[in-house]
Design a protein around this motif. Structure first.
Motif, PDB file in Angstrom:
ATOM      1  N   HIS A  88      -7.566 -15.432  30.619  1.00 45.68           N
ATOM      2  CA  HIS A  88      -8.051 -14.398  29.201  1.00 45.68           C
ATOM      3  C   HIS A  88      -7.155 -13.700  28.552  1.00 45.68           C
ATOM      4  O   HIS A  88      -6.170 -12.982  29.309  1.00 45.68           O
ATOM      5  CB  HIS A  88      -9.168 -13.583  30.418  1.00 45.68           C
ATOM      6  N   VAL A 103     -15.288  -5.969  39.398  1.00 42.85           N
ATOM      7  CA  VAL A 103     -14.968  -7.061  40.192  1.00 42.85           C
ATOM      8  C   VAL A 103     -16.042  -7.454  40.342  1.00 42.85           C
ATOM      9  O   VAL A 103     -17.606  -6.974  40.680  1.00 42.85           O
ATOM     10  CB  VAL A 103     -14.719  -7.588  42.039  1.00 42.85           C
ATOM     11  N   ARG A 114     -12.638  -8.307  26.209  1.00 45.21           N
ATOM     12  CA  ARG A 114     -12.118  -9.269  26.374  1.00 45.21           C
ATOM     13  C   ARG A 114     -12.342 -11.482  26.006  1.00 45.21           C
ATOM     14  O   ARG A 114     -13.445 -11.372  25.904  1.00 45.21           O
ATOM     15  CB  ARG A 114     -12.889 -10.131  28.073  1.00 45.21           C
ATOM     16  N   ASP A 143     -19.387 -15.328  35.255  1.00 44.92           N
ATOM     17  CA  ASP A 143     -19.309 -13.858  35.643  1.00 44.92           C
ATOM     18  C   ASP A 143     -19.551 -12.282  35.088  1.00 44.92           C
ATOM     19  O   ASP A 143     -19.521 -11.427  36.179  1.00 44.92           O
ATOM     20  CB  ASP A 143     -17.950 -13.789  36.136  1.00 44.92           C
ATOM     21  N   GLU A 175     -11.666 -21.237  27.693  1.00 40.91           N
ATOM     22  CA  GLU A 175     -11.931 -22.090  28.962  1.00 40.91           C
ATOM     23  C   GLU A 175     -11.680 -23.839  28.322  1.00 40.91           C
ATOM     24  O   GLU A 175     -12.111 -24.179  27.107  1.00 40.91           O
ATOM     25  CB  GLU A 175     -12.931 -21.544  29.364  1.00 40.91           C
ATOM     26  N   ASP A 191      -4.890 -12.783  32.322  1.00 43.53           N
ATOM     27  CA  ASP A 191      -4.347 -13.584  32.984  1.00 43.53           C
ATOM     28  C   ASP A 191      -3.857 -14.688  32.491  1.00 43.53           C
ATOM     29  O   ASP A 191      -5.782 -15.535  31.598  1.00 43.53           O
ATOM     30  CB  ASP A 191      -5.175 -13.656  34.199  1.00 43.53           C
ATOM     31  N   HIS A 204     -18.327 -15.247  29.530  1.00 49.88           N
ATOM     32  CA  HIS A 204     -17.284 -15.404  30.631  1.00 49.88           C
ATOM     33  C   HIS A 204     -19.232 -15.486  31.456  1.00 49.88           C
ATOM     34  O   HIS A 204     -19.937 -14.810  31.620  1.00 49.88           O
ATOM     35  CB  HIS A 204     -17.338 -14.592  31.256  1.00 49.88           C
ATOM     36  N   ASN A 235     -18.864 -11.314  40.706  1.00 49.62           N
ATOM     37  CA  ASN A 235     -18.729 -12.256  41.343  1.00 49.62           C
ATOM     38  C   ASN A 235     -17.651 -13.220  41.426  1.00 49.62           C
ATOM     39  O   ASN A 235     -17.125 -14.094  41.097  1.00 49.62           O
ATOM     40  CB  ASN A 235     -20.213 -12.735  40.112  1.00 49.62           C
ATOM     41  N   THR A 258     -14.762 -12.646  40.311  1.00 46.25           N
ATOM     42  CA  THR A 258     -14.191 -12.417  38.792  1.00 46.25           C
ATOM     43  C   THR A 258     -13.384 -11.094  38.696  1.00 46.25           C
ATOM     44  O   THR A 258     -14.623 -10.029  38.597  1.00 46.25           O
ATOM     45  CB  THR A 258     -14.180 -12.820  37.551  1.00 46.25           C
ATOM     46  N   GLN A 259     -12.056 -10.508  38.635  1.00 43.53           N
ATOM     47  CA  GLN A 259     -11.727  -9.256  38.127  1.00 43.53           C
ATOM     48  C   GLN A 259     -11.798  -9.319  36.602  1.00 43.53           C
ATOM     49  O   GLN A 259     -11.067  -9.811  36.340  1.00 43.53           O
ATOM     50  CB  GLN A 259     -10.290  -9.117  38.654  1.00 43.53           C
ATOM     51  N   PHE A 260     -12.403  -8.096  36.112  1.00 44.22           N
ATOM     52  CA  PHE A 260     -13.024  -7.979  34.898  1.00 44.22           C
ATOM     53  C   PHE A 260     -11.949  -6.554  34.276  1.00 44.22           C
ATOM     54  O   PHE A 260     -11.462  -5.445  35.720  1.00 44.22           O
ATOM     55  CB  PHE A 260     -14.437  -7.822  34.484  1.00 44.22           C
ATOM     56  N   GLY A 268     -11.586 -14.865  26.480  1.00 44.82           N
ATOM     57  CA  GLY A 268     -11.291 -15.643  27.470  1.00 44.82           C
ATOM     58  C   GLY A 268     -11.281 -17.183  26.751  1.00 44.82           C
ATOM     59  O   GLY A 268     -12.065 -17.634  25.753  1.00 44.82           O
TER      60      GLY A 268
END
Length: 449
Positions: free
Chosen positions: A318, A260, A271, A210, A275, A336, A208, A262, A264-266, A273
């Motif tokens: 993700h 957090v 993870r 970010d 896209e 999310d 990802h 950039n 974005t909450q991690f 993801g």
């Protein structure tokens, strides 16, 4: 091998296999030149392995160790793994790829026997008496670019076909079983909804955007031309017949921590993801007792599990798998997910075996947008079964049109919106169905509250 350790670290966070043991016996391996390639034949490969724990670390002080440098406690664990296998493997290697130089691989594998266990706080989910086979045809490995022109290590194949049988799925400490599962599958080039799909994976650096500079990106495309899944319990069998799936898009992998970055909450964990994934699947119907029995409806019974007879969608978001359950080992999930432009069949007309096509007639949820969010959902193995507890979950399903008839042109009943919010919801999935009083009775029981 004893005391092994294998980890994957991105941006200072890592997941690793701890306390790995492995023993293998492979006698009589031969290597022969055949035509323009090489045949590697392993007539029998036997082995056993175990992973004491799959651990997570987010502190540089803990790199290369199994205990937290500050507290002295063991690092959080997803649980452990173990298994054994007895295989026969024949592999053909040759030069040449889709674009000049590269590597070609063809492989035939027979699984004579295997077992797999996921162990968490002394309780196990066991897949026993595994047998099967697969044939991989024309796998090409090439340093190339993906369809969007991004540099990548490309893996493309003409077809992958096989079957897998799990003789017994066991869970908990009471000797009960879910039953048996049989699967056959065929991945090959096919067309769905007028578009051509193949099977390819393009491996790229960076997850990802970010999450940091390190990570993994998989530009993927798949074409599952046909599959059948059979479930058997206490001698009774039902077959999910004619499953097809297709799609393309990016999947990212990063090991992240709760922060957090950039904007974005991690969350802590691995993870996964999604896209720009555009995908779909469809099921022809059900067969009872055997593959030759009459095809019938009934897939609507899966709607309670959120599984539609046919579904087309666009996916972003993700799923983050964190270590630890409600207490001790286990898995914690934060996710999310956004689904856009969906078309989901609530009721689908029967599959036409004459034309080989699934009917587009039925009751359809179209122009479907769905946002789903989950926080701190734990998954634990207990003595009774699989315990799933949602810390918090909410979502909104917006159905632009509920259509009767054709999924694209059918008359619309109207627009619907469904909102939900849950906290502390739980489900227990236990082996043994209704009326299975005696030990060893098969089936599935689910209790929710």
């Amino acid at each position: 091998m004893t005391g092994g350790r294998l980890g994957y670290r991105t941006n200072g966070n890592e997941i690793f296999l701890d306390d790995v043991t492995l023993s293998v016996e492979a006698l009589g391996i031969t290597l022969d030149t055949v035509g323009a390639g090489i045949d590697l034949n392993a007539p029998r490969v036997n082995g056993a392995w175990s992973v004491g724990a799959v651990r997570y670390s987010k502190s540089p002080l803990n790199h290369g160790v199994s205990v937290d440098a500050t507290s002295g406690q063991s690092l959080p664990s997803y649980g452990g793994l173990s298994g054994d296998f007895d295989l026969s493997v024949r592999t053909h290697l040759a030069g040449g790829c889709r674009q000049g130089e590269g590597l070609r691989l063809d492989q035939d594998v027979t699984i004579h026997s295997a077992n797999f266990l996921y162990i968490e706080d002394g309780n196990a989910l066991a897949l026993r008496d595994i047998t099967g086979a697969y044939q991989l045809i024309d796998l090409r490995v090439d340093v190339t670019a993906d369809p969007r022109g991004r540099p990548a290590l490309g893996l493309t194949t003409t077809s992958l076909t096989g079957d897998l049988s799990i003789g017994s799925i066991e869970l908990g400490g009471q000797g009960k079983r879910f039953g048996a599962v049989d699967l056959d599958f065929l991945f090959e080039d096919a067309s769905f909804n007028g578009q051509a799909y193949t099977n390819a994976l393009y491996l790229q650096g960076g997850g990802h955007a970010d999450a940091g500079s390190q990570g993994m990106r998989l530009s993927t495309e798949w074409s599952l031309a046909d599959a059948n899944i059979a479930y058997t319990e206490d001698g009774n069998r039902v077959i999910l017949s004619g499953l097809q799936s297709w799609g393309r898009g990016d999947v990212t992998l990063s090991v992240t921590r709760s922060e957090v970055r950039n904007g974005t909450q991690f969350y802590d964990g691995l993870r996964i993801g999604f896209e720009g994934v555009e995908a779909g699947y469809r099921i022809n119907g059900l067969r009872v007792a055997s593959e030759d029995s009459e095809l019938q409806g009934g897939t609507e019974l899966l709607l309670a599990l959120g599984f539609y007879p046919a579904y087309e969608f666009e996916l972003d978001g993700h799923l983050t798998l964190g270590p630890g359950g409600t207490s001790g080992e286990g898995i914690t999930i934060n996710s999310d997910v956004q689904i856009r432009n969906g078309k989901a069949a609530v009721i689908a007309a029967p599959y036409d075996e004459g034309s080989g096509e699934m009917s587009q007639k039925g009751l359809w949820l179209t122009e479907l947008d769905y946002d789903s969010h989950v926080r701190d959902m734990t998954i634990d193995l207990t003595d009774e079964g699989l315990a799933i507890i949602k810390g918090e979950a909410w979502g909104t399903m917006n159905i632009g049109n509920l259509r009767v008839g054709d999924k694209d042109t059918g008359q619309s009943i109207g627009r619907f919106e469904l909102q939900k919010y849950e906290t502390g919801s739980s489900m227990m999935i236990m082996p043994g169905g209704a009326g299975t009083v005696c030990a060893g009775g098969m089936g599935v029981t689910a209790l929710a509250c």
